[in-house]
Design a protein around this motif. Structure first.
Motif, PDB file in Angstrom:
ATOM      1  N   THR A 190     -83.502-117.196  53.911  1.00 30.66           N
ATOM      2  CA  THR A 190     -82.301-117.003  53.102  1.00 30.66           C
ATOM      3  C   THR A 190     -82.654-116.084  51.937  1.00 30.66           C
ATOM      4  N   VAL A 191     -81.922-114.985  51.817  1.00 30.85           N
ATOM      5  CA  VAL A 191     -82.183-114.011  50.753  1.00 30.85           C
ATOM      6  C   VAL A 191     -81.263-114.302  49.571  1.00 30.85           C
ATOM      7  N   GLY A 192     -81.856-114.425  48.379  1.00 27.94           N
ATOM      8  CA  GLY A 192     -81.085-114.643  47.161  1.00 27.94           C
ATOM      9  C   GLY A 192     -81.501-113.663  46.069  1.00 27.94           C
ATOM     10  N   PHE A 193     -80.825-113.735  44.948  1.00 25.85           N
ATOM     11  CA  PHE A 193     -81.037-112.754  43.874  1.00 25.85           C
ATOM     12  C   PHE A 193     -80.960-113.439  42.518  1.00 25.85           C
ATOM     13  N   PHE A 194     -81.583-112.838  41.493  1.00 28.96           N
ATOM     14  CA  PHE A 194     -81.480-113.348  40.125  1.00 28.96           C
ATOM     15  C   PHE A 194     -81.440-112.180  39.149  1.00 28.96           C
ATOM     16  N   ARG A 195     -80.672-112.319  38.077  1.00 28.31           N
ATOM     17  CA  ARG A 195     -80.483-111.237  37.114  1.00 28.31           C
ATOM     18  C   ARG A 195     -81.742-111.003  36.291  1.00 28.31           C
ATOM     19  N   THR A 196     -82.029-109.724  36.051  1.00 25.22           N
ATOM     20  CA  THR A 196     -83.179-109.346  35.230  1.00 25.22           C
ATOM     21  C   THR A 196     -82.741-108.320  34.179  1.00 25.22           C
ATOM     22  N   THR A 197     -83.599-108.111  33.195  1.00 27.45           N
ATOM     23  CA  THR A 197     -83.343-107.124  32.148  1.00 27.45           C
ATOM     24  C   THR A 197     -84.153-105.865  32.431  1.00 27.45           C
ATOM     25  N   HIS A 198     -83.448-104.742  32.481  1.00 26.98           N
ATOM     26  CA  HIS A 198     -84.116-103.448  32.642  1.00 26.98           C
ATOM     27  C   HIS A 198     -83.281-102.425  31.885  1.00 26.98           C
ATOM     28  N   SER A 199     -83.617-101.149  31.977  1.00 30.65           N
ATOM     29  CA  SER A 199     -82.920-100.120  31.222  1.00 30.65           C
ATOM     30  C   SER A 199     -81.644 -99.644  31.902  1.00 30.65           C
ATOM     31  N   ILE A 200     -81.271-100.299  32.984  1.00 34.51           N
ATOM     32  CA  ILE A 200     -80.045 -99.974  33.704  1.00 34.51           C
ATOM     33  C   ILE A 200     -79.366-101.293  34.063  1.00 34.51           C
ATOM     34  N   PRO A 201     -78.016-101.366  33.960  1.00 37.31           N
ATOM     35  CA  PRO A 201     -77.335-102.624  34.305  1.00 37.31           C
ATOM     36  C   PRO A 201     -77.467-102.963  35.784  1.00 37.31           C
ATOM     37  N   ASP A 202     -77.082-104.184  36.108  1.00 36.34           N
ATOM     38  CA  ASP A 202     -77.053-104.677  37.489  1.00 36.34           C
ATOM     39  C   ASP A 202     -78.431-104.722  38.137  1.00 36.34           C
ATOM     40  N   SER A 203     -79.477-104.930  37.339  1.00 35.87           N
ATOM     41  CA  SER A 203     -80.824-105.088  37.900  1.00 35.87           C
ATOM     42  C   SER A 203     -81.026-106.536  38.334  1.00 35.87           C
ATOM     43  N   VAL A 204     -81.670-106.721  39.469  1.00 38.79           N
ATOM     44  CA  VAL A 204     -81.916-108.070  39.982  1.00 38.79           C
ATOM     45  C   VAL A 204     -83.324-108.170  40.554  1.00 38.79           C
ATOM     46  N   GLY A 205     -83.807-109.398  40.622  1.00 37.73           N
ATOM     47  CA  GLY A 205     -84.982-109.719  41.420  1.00 37.73           C
ATOM     48  C   GLY A 205     -84.516-110.311  42.738  1.00 37.73           C
ATOM     49  N   ILE A 206     -85.418-110.409  43.705  1.00 37.44           N
ATOM     50  CA  ILE A 206     -85.052-110.854  45.053  1.00 37.44           C
ATOM     51  C   ILE A 206     -85.927-112.038  45.462  1.00 37.44           C
ATOM     52  N   THR A 207     -85.310-113.027  46.092  1.00 38.28           N
ATOM     53  CA  THR A 207     -86.066-114.158  46.636  1.00 38.28           C
ATOM     54  C   THR A 207     -85.822-114.257  48.143  1.00 38.28           C
ATOM     55  N   LEU A 208     -86.880-114.541  48.877  1.00 38.10           N
ATOM     56  CA  LEU A 208     -86.785-114.835  50.308  1.00 38.10           C
ATOM     57  C   LEU A 208     -87.219-116.290  50.490  1.00 38.10           C
ATOM     58  N   LYS A 209     -86.267-117.138  50.766  1.00 34.39           N
ATOM     59  CA  LYS A 209     -86.565-118.571  50.913  1.00 34.39           C
ATOM     60  C   LYS A 209     -86.995-118.849  52.350  1.00 34.39           C
ATOM     61  N   THR A 210     -88.257-119.260  52.514  1.00 35.24           N
ATOM     62  CA  THR A 210     -88.807-119.570  53.833  1.00 35.24           C
ATOM     63  C   THR A 210     -89.163-121.057  53.910  1.00 35.24           C
ATOM     64  N   SER A 211     -89.601-121.488  55.066  1.00 35.96           N
ATOM     65  CA  SER A 211     -89.934-122.909  55.244  1.00 35.96           C
ATOM     66  C   SER A 211     -91.189-123.311  54.481  1.00 35.96           C
ATOM     67  N   VAL A 212     -91.987-122.336  54.019  1.00 37.81           N
ATOM     68  CA  VAL A 212     -93.225-122.662  53.297  1.00 37.81           C
ATOM     69  C   VAL A 212     -93.156-122.247  51.828  1.00 37.81           C
ATOM     70  N   GLY A 213     -91.958-121.889  51.362  1.00 38.95           N
ATOM     71  CA  GLY A 213     -91.807-121.514  49.961  1.00 38.95           C
ATOM     72  C   GLY A 213     -91.152-120.161  49.799  1.00 38.95           C
ATOM     73  N   ASN A 214     -90.811-119.843  48.564  1.00 39.93           N
ATOM     74  CA  ASN A 214     -90.145-118.587  48.262  1.00 39.93           C
ATOM     75  C   ASN A 214     -91.133-117.420  48.166  1.00 39.93           C
ATOM     76  N   ILE A 215     -90.718-116.285  48.669  1.00 43.00           N
ATOM     77  CA  ILE A 215     -91.386-115.018  48.363  1.00 43.00           C
ATOM     78  C   ILE A 215     -90.499-114.330  47.328  1.00 43.00           C
ATOM     79  N   VAL A 216     -91.048-114.011  46.165  1.00 40.39           N
ATOM     80  CA  VAL A 216     -90.252-113.472  45.067  1.00 40.39           C
ATOM     81  C   VAL A 216     -90.724-112.063  44.728  1.00 40.39           C
ATOM     82  N   TYR A 217     -89.764-111.155  44.633  1.00 40.75           N
ATOM     83  CA  TYR A 217     -90.026-109.771  44.208  1.00 40.75           C
ATOM     84  C   TYR A 217     -89.240-109.539  42.919  1.00 40.75           C
TER      85      TYR A 217
END
Length: 559
Positions: A130-157
């Motif tokens: 399951t791919v999800g997103f979270f808001r982040t602060t950067h020098s441009i609006p609408d920036s997000v981080g990404i999460t990949l929820k797997t059976s062994v835990g999240n992979i976060v970018y």
């Protein structure tokens, strides 16, 4: 137990060109698709993009491209990728609109329409992930981080981020969501490292806004502001300050019109006054103290435009006595020399230069405290430092160890390295192709090391051309060797060198003409070798030597 692999195709041991692969079971998730602008040694190259070979070979497994923000280092290579792999693209509203600009400019992808808008509340279920997103602060609006929820835990970018406690609502980080992801359990964190080695505190954007306003308020002449077009937060600060100081704004720069129109359409950039902008033709109707020229472009372009304004070669503007050139972007290490030279040219033209970084540290990227806070909020089992030179990745690794992550759980990767999670352990498991792909004009990947080497030699020692016409049937030289040189020696001052070179070519050609086993390749190589040795002995330089042998089939008339 999930079969998981993480592969960086770019963005490690370099700044820019962010592109990372997360494989969960048989599905491939592409995180960002960016480019980088070339360093000085890549002569003539326009941009550099990742190597898509692995993804092209596994195109049927790619579920989509997931974008974190609208800068070129995250979206710039998308048109080239979509040419080869037709998959859906996911991003926030502004990110998608900016991505469309590049995709629709490319003839091969201008009909692509498979874009999907997401926000921080979006969750996309792909079965095993399951791919999800979270808001982040950067020098441009609408920036997000990404999460990949797997059976062994999240992979976060994380994408590009920083923590700014005083950020305006449009740029605020969702701390609660990040903490929630940490509680769910994070298997691996891919986190930016470009500021990991610099502990100097970064100024908040509110402090920067005050600095911009004070600079504009107290200058009595015209102001030329140089910045990066996609740094919308800085653009907003300049527009706000111009309005408060009763100045009109003149827009320049190739990319700026499209970006500002897109941002304003989406309410990501607010115009304080509808009459704030004027055209370059209207500038003459206002005194200098009521004008701000906003010169923008991609990284490096505003600085080069300033040089043209200062030396009089700009098509419409010229720096005048009393102008302030205000550089509102922090130059990269590669650009520092160029900026210093630009300052000198501006001062010669009668202007004054001020950099926003003169009084404070300005950056849109996480400093060491931010990186450690992200680690403490997410508590990952494994850390993969990304986006930075090797020393920056190593500094990030040291910061992580201080938060309690063991060194064996930190992976400083090279492009193409495969990290595989198997039997409860992450380890390196081979590599995939991940060379730089160079873009030069319309050519994609057709420039390699040999061409770059020749360009380097040409830029340093020039070219030496020997043209001779022969008649193989009669074994004669029809037209004596003509020597041409560019960037090697001044021909008129080197007559002896040119004459000796021409005689040497004649001697070599006559020898080969008498040989019953005449070969064009051997003749040309012999000329190159002999001339190269001779020219080096005489000048200690090694120009590119180009023999041009033409054949005349005309029989000579007998007298």
């Amino acid at each position: 137990m999930s079969n998981i692999k993480i592969i960086p195709l770019g963005g490690v041991r370099e700044n820019g060109k962010n592109m990372y692969i997360a494989e969960v079971e048989d599905d491939i998730y592409v995180l960002d698709c960016g480019l980088k602008y070339p360093e000085n040694e890549l002569l003539g190259i326009d941009t550099v993009i990742p190597d898509f070979t692995y993804l092209v070979e596994n195109a049927d497994r790619v579920v989509g491209v997931f974008l974190t923000h609208g800068h070129a280092d995250a979206i710039g290579a998308l048109p080239y990728f979509l040419e080869k792999v037709d998959v859906p693209v996911f991003g926030t509203k502004l990110t998608i609109e900016l991505a469309k600009i590049g995709v629709q400019k490319n003839d091969a992808t201008k009909k692509f329409r498979d874009f999907h808008i997401i926000d921080e509340h979006t969750e996309i279920d792909f079965g095993t992930t399951t791919v999800g997103f979270f808001r982040t602060t950067h020098s441009i609006p609408d920036s997000v981080g990404i999460t990949l929820k797997t059976s062994v835990g999240n992979i976060v970018y994380t994408g590009d981020f920083k923590f700014d406690q005083a950020a305006v609502p449009m740029y605020q980080t969702d701390f609660a969501r990040i903490a929630e992801i940490g509680k769910e359990g994070v298997l691996a964190l891919l986190s930016t490292s470009s500021n990991a080695e610099n502990a100097t505190p970064v100024a908040s954007e509110r402090q920067i806004a005050d600095e911009v306003y004070d600079t504009i308020k107290y200058w009595e002449g015209r102001i030329i502001v140089a910045g990066v077009a996609s740094n919308l937060q800085r653009v907003q600060q300049v527009l706000n300050a111009a309005y408060r100081c009763n100045r009109k704004v003149v827009l320049t720069g190739q990319d700026f019109g499209r970006i500002i129109r897109t941002a304003m359409k989406l309410n990501k950039l607010e115009l304080p006054d509808e009459d704030l902008f004027i055209t370059q033709k209207e500038m003459k109707n206002y005194p200098p103290e009521e004008i701000i020229v906003l010169e923008t472009g991609r990284m490096g372009e505003p600085i080069k435009s300033l040089q043209r304004m200062a030396n009089g070669s700009h098509r419409t503007l010229r720096i005048q006595e009393g102008d302030l050139v205000y550089i509102t972007t922090t130059p990269t290490t590669a650009m520092e020399t160029t900026v210093a030279k630009t300052e000198d040219i501006v001062f010669r033209a009668g202007g004054t230069v001020k950099q926003i970084s003169d009084n404070m540290r300005v950056s849109g990227h996480a400093n060491p405290d931010d990186l450690q806070l992200m680690l403490n909020l997410l508590k990952p089992k494994y850390l993969i430092p990304i986006q930075g030179e090797y020393r920056q990745l190593a500094a990030h690794a040291q910061l992580a160890q201080l938060t309690g992550i063991p060194l064996k759980n930190i992976f400083i990767t090279a492009r193409g390295d495969i990290l595989e999670y198997k039997n409860g352990q992450m380890s390196q498991a081979g590599s995939v192709p991940a060379e730089n792909v160079l873009i030069d004009g319309i050519g994609v990947g057709d420039i390699g090391n040999i061409v770059l080497r020749d360009r380097k030699i040409l830029s340093e020692d020039g070219i030496f051309i020997a043209v001779v016409t022969i008649n193989r049937r009669e074994k004669k030289i029809v037209s004596a060797p003509q020597i041409t040189s560019r960037g090697f020696v001044y021909v008129k001052a080197s007559r002896d060198l040119i004459r000796e070179s021409a005689d040497m070519v004649s001697e070599i050609v006559e020898k080969h003409l008498q040989d019953d086993e005449f070969e064009w390749s051997k003749l040309k190589q012999d000329i190159r070798d002999r001339l190269s040795r001779y020219l080096f002995e005489q000048t200690k330089r090694r120009p590119v030597i180009l023999p041009v042998i033409m054949e005349s089939s005309q029989r000579q008339k007998r007298k």
